[in-house]
Design a protein around this motif. Sequence first.
Motif, PDB file in Angstrom:
ATOM      1  N   LEU A  61     -37.379-102.550 -11.421  1.00 20.79           N
ATOM      2  CA  LEU A  61     -37.283-102.948 -13.008  1.00 20.79           C
ATOM      3  C   LEU A  61     -36.760-104.253 -13.052  1.00 20.79           C
ATOM      4  O   LEU A  61     -37.269-104.840 -13.981  1.00 20.79           O
ATOM      5  CB  LEU A  61     -36.263-101.765 -13.728  1.00 20.79           C
ATOM      6  CG  LEU A  61     -36.068-102.043 -15.020  1.00 20.79           C
ATOM      7  CD1 LEU A  61     -35.995-100.581 -15.356  1.00 20.79           C
ATOM      8  CD2 LEU A  61     -35.083-103.071 -15.536  1.00 20.79           C
ATOM      9  N   VAL A  62     -35.796-104.893 -12.186  1.00 18.51           N
ATOM     10  CA  VAL A  62     -35.448-106.259 -12.224  1.00 18.51           C
ATOM     11  C   VAL A  62     -36.616-107.072 -12.377  1.00 18.51           C
ATOM     12  O   VAL A  62     -36.868-107.976 -12.982  1.00 18.51           O
ATOM     13  CB  VAL A  62     -34.307-106.510 -11.317  1.00 18.51           C
ATOM     14  CG1 VAL A  62     -34.073-107.953 -11.348  1.00 18.51           C
ATOM     15  CG2 VAL A  62     -33.055-105.834 -12.044  1.00 18.51           C
ATOM     16  N   ALA A  63     -37.474-106.738 -11.014  1.00 16.75           N
ATOM     17  CA  ALA A  63     -38.371-107.725 -10.790  1.00 16.75           C
ATOM     18  C   ALA A  63     -39.494-107.805 -11.676  1.00 16.75           C
ATOM     19  O   ALA A  63     -40.211-108.906 -12.271  1.00 16.75           O
ATOM     20  CB  ALA A  63     -38.991-107.136  -9.394  1.00 16.75           C
ATOM     21  N   ASP A  75     -37.894-112.075 -25.904  1.00 13.53           N
ATOM     22  CA  ASP A  75     -38.978-111.069 -26.392  1.00 13.53           C
ATOM     23  C   ASP A  75     -38.639-109.692 -26.060  1.00 13.53           C
ATOM     24  O   ASP A  75     -39.054-109.045 -25.118  1.00 13.53           O
ATOM     25  CB  ASP A  75     -40.428-111.711 -25.715  1.00 13.53           C
ATOM     26  CG  ASP A  75     -41.559-111.071 -26.362  1.00 13.53           C
ATOM     27  OD1 ASP A  75     -41.445-109.791 -27.128  1.00 13.53           O
ATOM     28  OD2 ASP A  75     -42.673-111.439 -25.947  1.00 13.53           O
ATOM     29  N   GLU A  76     -38.060-108.808 -27.206  1.00 17.68           N
ATOM     30  CA  GLU A  76     -37.624-107.734 -26.777  1.00 17.68           C
ATOM     31  C   GLU A  76     -38.758-106.633 -26.534  1.00 17.68           C
ATOM     32  O   GLU A  76     -38.580-105.837 -25.738  1.00 17.68           O
ATOM     33  CB  GLU A  76     -36.700-107.151 -27.988  1.00 17.68           C
ATOM     34  CG  GLU A  76     -36.133-105.734 -27.679  1.00 17.68           C
ATOM     35  CD  GLU A  76     -35.010-105.334 -28.667  1.00 17.68           C
ATOM     36  OE1 GLU A  76     -34.246-104.458 -28.140  1.00 17.68           O
ATOM     37  OE2 GLU A  76     -34.999-105.831 -29.961  1.00 17.68           O
ATOM     38  N   ALA A  77     -39.767-106.577 -27.231  1.00 20.80           N
ATOM     39  CA  ALA A  77     -41.012-105.660 -27.021  1.00 20.80           C
ATOM     40  C   ALA A  77     -41.537-106.141 -25.884  1.00 20.80           C
ATOM     41  O   ALA A  77     -41.970-104.982 -25.253  1.00 20.80           O
ATOM     42  CB  ALA A  77     -41.922-106.106 -28.286  1.00 20.80           C
ATOM     43  N   ALA A  78     -41.580-107.226 -25.568  1.00 13.56           N
ATOM     44  CA  ALA A  78     -42.310-107.382 -23.935  1.00 13.56           C
ATOM     45  C   ALA A  78     -41.270-106.941 -22.831  1.00 13.56           C
ATOM     46  O   ALA A  78     -41.873-106.095 -21.919  1.00 13.56           O
ATOM     47  CB  ALA A  78     -42.285-109.253 -23.752  1.00 13.56           C
ATOM     48  N   PHE A  79     -39.757-106.995 -23.148  1.00 11.79           N
ATOM     49  CA  PHE A  79     -39.026-106.313 -22.174  1.00 11.79           C
ATOM     50  C   PHE A  79     -39.086-105.091 -22.146  1.00 11.79           C
ATOM     51  O   PHE A  79     -39.297-104.354 -21.138  1.00 11.79           O
ATOM     52  CB  PHE A  79     -37.778-106.812 -22.381  1.00 11.79           C
ATOM     53  CG  PHE A  79     -36.507-106.380 -21.478  1.00 11.79           C
ATOM     54  CD1 PHE A  79     -36.251-107.170 -20.327  1.00 11.79           C
ATOM     55  CD2 PHE A  79     -35.921-104.972 -21.432  1.00 11.79           C
ATOM     56  CE1 PHE A  79     -35.642-106.389 -19.440  1.00 11.79           C
ATOM     57  CE2 PHE A  79     -35.335-104.522 -20.561  1.00 11.79           C
ATOM     58  CZ  PHE A  79     -34.883-105.410 -19.530  1.00 11.79           C
ATOM     59  N   LYS A 138     -31.690 -97.153  -6.421  1.00 16.53           N
ATOM     60  CA  LYS A 138     -31.333 -98.673  -6.322  1.00 16.53           C
ATOM     61  C   LYS A 138     -32.769 -99.456  -6.086  1.00 16.53           C
ATOM     62  O   LYS A 138     -33.244-100.532  -6.764  1.00 16.53           O
ATOM     63  CB  LYS A 138     -30.663 -99.063  -4.993  1.00 16.53           C
ATOM     64  CG  LYS A 138     -30.481-100.597  -4.962  1.00 16.53           C
ATOM     65  CD  LYS A 138     -29.879-100.964  -3.723  1.00 16.53           C
ATOM     66  CE  LYS A 138     -29.403-102.359  -3.493  1.00 16.53           C
ATOM     67  NZ  LYS A 138     -30.575-103.429  -3.840  1.00 16.53           N
ATOM     68  N   ASP A 139     -33.968 -98.696  -5.335  1.00 14.43           N
ATOM     69  CA  ASP A 139     -35.126 -99.359  -5.310  1.00 14.43           C
ATOM     70  C   ASP A 139     -35.872 -99.272  -6.671  1.00 14.43           C
ATOM     71  O   ASP A 139     -36.700-100.433  -7.218  1.00 14.43           O
ATOM     72  CB  ASP A 139     -36.075 -98.554  -4.202  1.00 14.43           C
ATOM     73  CG  ASP A 139     -35.602 -98.463  -2.774  1.00 14.43           C
ATOM     74  OD1 ASP A 139     -35.104 -99.478  -2.658  1.00 14.43           O
ATOM     75  OD2 ASP A 139     -35.985 -97.788  -2.170  1.00 14.43           O
ATOM     76  N   VAL A 155     -30.709-109.547 -15.725  1.00 15.30           N
ATOM     77  CA  VAL A 155     -31.031-108.216 -15.708  1.00 15.30           C
ATOM     78  C   VAL A 155     -29.867-107.385 -14.897  1.00 15.30           C
ATOM     79  O   VAL A 155     -30.051-107.548 -13.810  1.00 15.30           O
ATOM     80  CB  VAL A 155     -32.334-107.582 -15.867  1.00 15.30           C
ATOM     81  CG1 VAL A 155     -32.406-106.011 -16.006  1.00 15.30           C
ATOM     82  CG2 VAL A 155     -33.377-108.426 -16.492  1.00 15.30           C
ATOM     83  N   ASN A 156     -29.270-106.573 -15.625  1.00  9.16           N
ATOM     84  CA  ASN A 156     -28.317-105.619 -14.821  1.00  9.16           C
ATOM     85  C   ASN A 156     -28.665-104.111 -14.858  1.00  9.16           C
ATOM     86  O   ASN A 156     -28.511-103.903 -16.204  1.00  9.16           O
ATOM     87  CB  ASN A 156     -26.779-106.046 -15.075  1.00  9.16           C
ATOM     88  CG  ASN A 156     -25.614-105.338 -14.123  1.00  9.16           C
ATOM     89  OD1 ASN A 156     -26.172-104.623 -13.162  1.00  9.16           O
ATOM     90  ND2 ASN A 156     -24.445-105.382 -14.621  1.00  9.16           N
ATOM     91  N   VAL A 157     -28.821-103.680 -13.908  1.00 10.17           N
ATOM     92  CA  VAL A 157     -29.141-102.116 -13.885  1.00 10.17           C
ATOM     93  C   VAL A 157     -27.809-101.564 -13.581  1.00 10.17           C
ATOM     94  O   VAL A 157     -27.582-101.648 -12.287  1.00 10.17           O
ATOM     95  CB  VAL A 157     -30.644-101.734 -13.384  1.00 10.17           C
ATOM     96  CG1 VAL A 157     -30.643-100.290 -13.483  1.00 10.17           C
ATOM     97  CG2 VAL A 157     -31.561-102.414 -13.899  1.00 10.17           C
ATOM     98  N   ASN A 158     -27.214-100.341 -14.268  1.00  9.85           N
ATOM     99  CA  ASN A 158     -26.328 -99.547 -13.802  1.00  9.85           C
ATOM    100  C   ASN A 158     -26.598 -98.093 -13.620  1.00  9.85           C
ATOM    101  O   ASN A 158     -27.116 -97.396 -14.619  1.00  9.85           O
ATOM    102  CB  ASN A 158     -25.089 -99.694 -14.728  1.00  9.85           C
ATOM    103  CG  ASN A 158     -23.857 -98.963 -14.131  1.00  9.85           C
ATOM    104  OD1 ASN A 158     -24.012 -97.843 -13.794  1.00  9.85           O
ATOM    105  ND2 ASN A 158     -22.717 -99.299 -14.064  1.00  9.85           N
TER     106      ASN A 158
END
Length: 60
Positions: free
Chosen positions: A19-21, A50-54, A13-14, A32-35
């Motif tokens: 990653l979200v931050a 901007d997919e490349a930046a993400f 979770k951390d 942004v949702n991380v499963n």
Amino acid sequence: MPQTSYQAQVTSKDAADQLVADTESVQGVKWVNVNIDQGTIVVTHSEDYDEAAFKSAAGI
């Protein structure tokens, strides 16, 4: 709004919170949702995403 999904190994979770931050300020990102269990990241974004930046910010 469009969404893009990525496969990624996020181990805690951390790590997901970090990653979200790290990615929430990328151009066009709205949410942004991380499963952790499924190993997916789903990005809700606008057309100017901007997919490349993400990917760079997320390390994928």
